[in-house]
Design an enzyme around this catalytic site. Structure first.
Site, short mmCIF file in Angstrom:
data_model
loop_
_atom_site.label_atom_id
_atom_site.label_comp_id
_atom_site.label_asym_id
_atom_site.label_seq_id
_atom_site.Cartn_x
_atom_site.Cartn_y
_atom_site.Cartn_z
N CYS A 90 38.94 33.65 40.88
CA CYS A 90 37.72 34.21 41.62
C CYS A 90 36.72 33.85 41.22
CB CYS A 90 37.87 35.42 42.33
SG CYS A 90 39.36 35.53 43.56
N ASP B 270 67.97 43.29 37.77
CA ASP B 270 68.53 43.65 38.77
C ASP B 270 70.12 43.24 38.27
OD1 ASP B 270 68.98 40.96 39.31
OD2 ASP B 270 68.30 40.90 41.30
N CYS C 180 36.83 40.00 43.48
CA CYS C 180 37.95 40.28 42.45
C CYS C 180 37.65 39.52 41.15
CB CYS C 180 39.11 39.00 43.08
SG CYS C 180 40.64 38.85 41.94
N ASP D 140 58.95 46.41 43.35
CA ASP D 140 59.03 44.92 42.94
C ASP D 140 59.04 44.26 44.43
OD1 ASP D 140 62.12 45.22 43.42
OD2 ASP D 140 61.92 43.17 43.23
#
Lengths: 383, 383
Positions: free
Chosen positions: A327, A91, A322, A284
């Site tokens: 997971c 940015d 997932c 984002d």
């Protein structure tokens, strides 16, 4: 040459494409994880590669203060400094300075602000932001803008938009004059269309507050200055959600179809699907990483606050659907224990899962568009 | 049946061997990383497997408070709870309670103490420590002892040693009566010598302060009670280093050669080499992990305090001779930035390196013994 953008398929206003950068090709629509200080908090770069983002975002304001642009440049830019071979976007520092409301002073020339770290005084202008972003060496960099506060009256919104337009033109001029100073000069961009000396790509930012006419004017005049990609800024600044969506939809109509469109600072898992369906190509947000640090986890079955006592002896994985390494290996009981005991591993594992969930969500979105279907949030479908 | 121990080669008093546990065979001499709360702080278990420890240590006192023995037992013991397939050792809680000097009260029956978390009152006895350690399900568990403070006069040291001996006998009795209650009962221990129902192994702890005669008496009377392994406790409690070494050497003479010998709470990279050369088979210490969190890193070229400004633009890896994933990927400049910016990744990467360095050091020690050489610290050789 700046990065190329190719649209492959569309589904309604949604598009699936590829953004070709000096550090790899990015499948769009894309969600970019935030790595503020040249690190996605707690995640070693090899694990991040495995999670799979093709591009991450870093913050110029923070890196300018620590470790300083000069250090990053000497270590080869952000890619060399943090040992991240894939694409990066920075940015401009404008939004971060905007967030320091008490500590900044805006003039035509630029913004004087005080560091949140030690109160020292600094100055950002379009030119110094470009200089910093060229030194940091991200693949995509952003024009220096003023993020208009919300609410703002008509006069203030126009004045702020006009200031951003002048700063945008100054950003482009400085960038064009100095774009070959990037730390990785000499790198050649591999693209189906052309092999040329790689440079960074500077994107313009559309402002205009919540006023749709000003948004249109800002878009048109930013396009006149001319950029290889356009961002929609000045949203998620406290306005209601329906207004965000209204402004995004209205602004999108005025952006060129053949250039990437980046919606800054968005959003929830539902929102990233919704905006991809509207034709946004890049997004984002700190949400998946920040929420992870606070024990808020996104799953195919909805949100889980892992601190709750109900998970203390729960043997199930966080999200049975997932495929991420968290997971696949750990129980909710273990994750709950780590969080309750304030163990650093809680942050590491929670972040791995939330980022995996976001990136999987965007993979599904891209598959939908490829099949000609308008992407829909699996969570929204459940509700 | 308890774990078997086989000595393969010796070099002077140093020995190379194998400790066969229900969760894998451990090459000795071994350094055991500390994972207090069922996590080696900041390191996901798959990265830990790659770093390579065959056994880690967890703390009964901490796990008893959080998440509680009952929870760990229900999730399959520590191995199931933290998803760690390799061996685990738990301490008895005695030393940790000893550290709470202001908050504990020792009687014949056991120790009353207050939680460091919330001040709540708890009671540990030989029986309750065994019950907790059986529930946690480590492969090697420790008798409940009193760690004698330093300095202590002759009378106090003897009384403390006698108390530990009575507690040791009670520990063994409770363990023998309940050892089949381990959460992984039914597991069969694979060993060259025998295939039988796997059980935990209870080790006795030798006390006796800094008095060599009492150390001998403690060793002989502990051996009389009879265990498959013996630990030397009550050291690193503030005494000078030469005294630690003197007590270790004297105590080792009275421990059976065919049983594993565990020196608790030691030490620096130089010390683990030194004690392995003296015939110690097992060691543990928080130093590599705790030092990592404070930016103190062990390398083949000596100690590095990564916070120092001299590393701010240092492109070199932390340790050019180290094959770990941190030294293979990141510069000192990046590690210094992460530490200076208080980023969690600093702790993660620093811990990966320090543990890799410790485990590599022990690998070299074992190779030396295999070749019939007395192990010497590479750092000591440089000084």
């Amino acid at each position: 040459m700046p990065c190329a953008f190719h649209i492959q398929t569309t589904a309604g206003p949604g598009r699936r494409g590829q953004l070709v950068t000096p550090h790899g090709t990015i499948e769009t629509p894309v969600f970019m994880p935030v790595g503020t200080l040249a690190t996605v908090k707690g995640i070693p770069q090899d694990l991040l590669e495995e999670i799979g983002p093709e591009i991450i975002l870093s913050n110029t304001y923070h890196l300018y203060l620590r470790p300083g642009v000069d250090t990053v440049r000497k270590l080869g830019g952000l890619h060399g400094f943090m040992s991240w071979p894939r694409a990066v976007l920075t940015d401009s520092g404008g939004f971060q300075v905007f967030s320091l409301s008490e500590l900044r002073k805006v003039k035509e020339e630029g913004v004087t602000f005080r560091s949140h770290l030690d109160g020292s005084s600094h100055f950002f202008s379009p030119e110094s932001s470009m200089e910093a972003q060229i030194g940091l060496g991200a693949d995509v960099i952003m024009a220096f803008d003023e993020c208009t506060e919300h609410p703002a009256d008509a006069r203030r919104t126009r004045e702020s938009m006009e200031l951003t337009l002048r700063w945008t033109a100054r950003s482009k001029k400085y960038f064009e004059d100095h774009k070959h100073d990037v730390p990785w000069k000499g790198l050649v961009q591999k693209d189906a269309q052309s092999d040329g000396a790689a440079t960074q790509s500077l994107f313009g930012i559309v402002q205009g507050g919540m006023d749709l006419a000003l948004r249109r004017e800002s878009a048109e005049r930013t396009i006149e200055i001319g950029f290889p990609g356009y961002a929609i800024g000045g949203l998620s600044v406290g306005e209601p959600r329906h207004l965000t969506r209204e402004v995004v939809e209205a602004t999108l109509q005025h952006l060129p179809a053949d250039k990437p469109r980046y919606l800054m600072g968005v959003g929830t898992p539902e929102e990233i699907v919704e905006y991809a369906a509207l034709g946004i190509d890049m997004m984002d947000c700190v949400l998946p990483t920040r929420a992870a640090r606070h024990g808020l986890l996104f799953t195919s079955e909805g949100r889980i606050s892992i601190k709750q006592a109900r998970y203390a002896q729960d043997e199930a994985p966080l999200d049975p659907k997932c495929p991420c390494r968290v997971c696949q290996r750990y129980s909710r009981a273990y994750l709950r224990h780590l969080y309750a005991a304030n163990e650093v591993l809680a942050q590491v594992l929670n972040t791995i899962h939330n980022l995996s969930f976001y990136l999987d969500t965007m993979r599904t979105v891209r598959q939908s568009i490829s099949l000609g279907d308008v992407p829909r949030s699996p969570l929204a479908a459940r509700q």
